[in-house]
Design a protein around this motif. Structure first.
Motif, PDB file in Angstrom:
ATOM      1  N   SER A  68       0.820  -1.214   0.000  1.00 19.39           N
ATOM      2  CA  SER A  68       0.000   0.000   0.000  1.00 19.39           C
ATOM      3  C   SER A  68       0.853   1.264   0.000  1.00 19.39           C
ATOM      4  O   SER A  68       0.458   2.285  -0.554  1.00 19.39           O
ATOM      5  N   ARG A  72       2.609   1.562  -3.599  1.00 18.12           N
ATOM      6  CA  ARG A  72       1.595   1.821  -4.617  1.00 18.12           C
ATOM      7  C   ARG A  72       2.011   1.300  -5.985  1.00 18.12           C
ATOM      8  O   ARG A  72       2.611   2.029  -6.775  1.00 18.12           O
ATOM      9  N   CYS A 103       0.313   0.924  -8.567  1.00 20.11           N
ATOM     10  CA  CYS A 103      -0.280   1.783  -9.597  1.00 20.11           C
ATOM     11  C   CYS A 103      -0.095   3.229  -9.150  1.00 20.11           C
ATOM     12  O   CYS A 103      -0.504   3.602  -8.062  1.00 20.11           O
ATOM     13  N   PRO A 104       0.519   4.065  -9.975  1.00 18.25           N
ATOM     14  CA  PRO A 104       0.753   5.446  -9.556  1.00 18.25           C
ATOM     15  C   PRO A 104      -0.553   6.213  -9.375  1.00 18.25           C
ATOM     16  O   PRO A 104      -1.516   6.008 -10.101  1.00 18.25           O
ATOM     17  N   THR A 105      -0.564   7.078  -8.405  1.00 18.05           N
ATOM     18  CA  THR A 105      -1.706   7.935  -8.126  1.00 18.05           C
ATOM     19  C   THR A 105      -1.276   9.369  -8.366  1.00 18.05           C
ATOM     20  O   THR A 105      -0.319   9.839  -7.743  1.00 18.05           O
ATOM     21  N   LEU A 131      -5.600  15.882 -10.606  1.00 14.32           N
ATOM     22  CA  LEU A 131      -6.117  15.487 -11.905  1.00 14.32           C
ATOM     23  C   LEU A 131      -6.068  16.662 -12.866  1.00 14.32           C
ATOM     24  O   LEU A 131      -6.373  17.797 -12.500  1.00 14.32           O
TER      25      LEU A 131
END
Length: 67
Positions: free
Chosen positions: A33, A36, A38-40, A44
């Motif tokens: 966790s 990560r 998958c990149p965050t 946005l």
């Protein structure tokens, strides 16, 4: 008496193994966790190179070079 002590030691070893397995699973989940897979994104935003049908070559919408 020795048989009872051996059984207690065997059960204690089993309990320790189960506790270690649970601790390792918790540690692995925490690390996954935190790293990560998958990149965050931090925030946005729209892709500046994407076209939506009204823009030309990713520019501001005019067909003659506004970029």
């Amino acid at each position: 008496m020795e048989q009872k002590d051996a059984q207690i030691a065997e059960q204690q070893n089993l309990i320790n193994a189960l506790n270690l397995a649970q601790s390792q699973a918790n540690q692995n989940q925490y690390l996954i966790s935190q790293l990560r897979p998958c990149p965050t994104p931090a925030y946005l935003t729209c892709n500046p190179w994407a076209t939506n049908g009204t823009s030309y070559n990713g520019c501001c919408g005019a067909p003659t070079g506004c970029c």
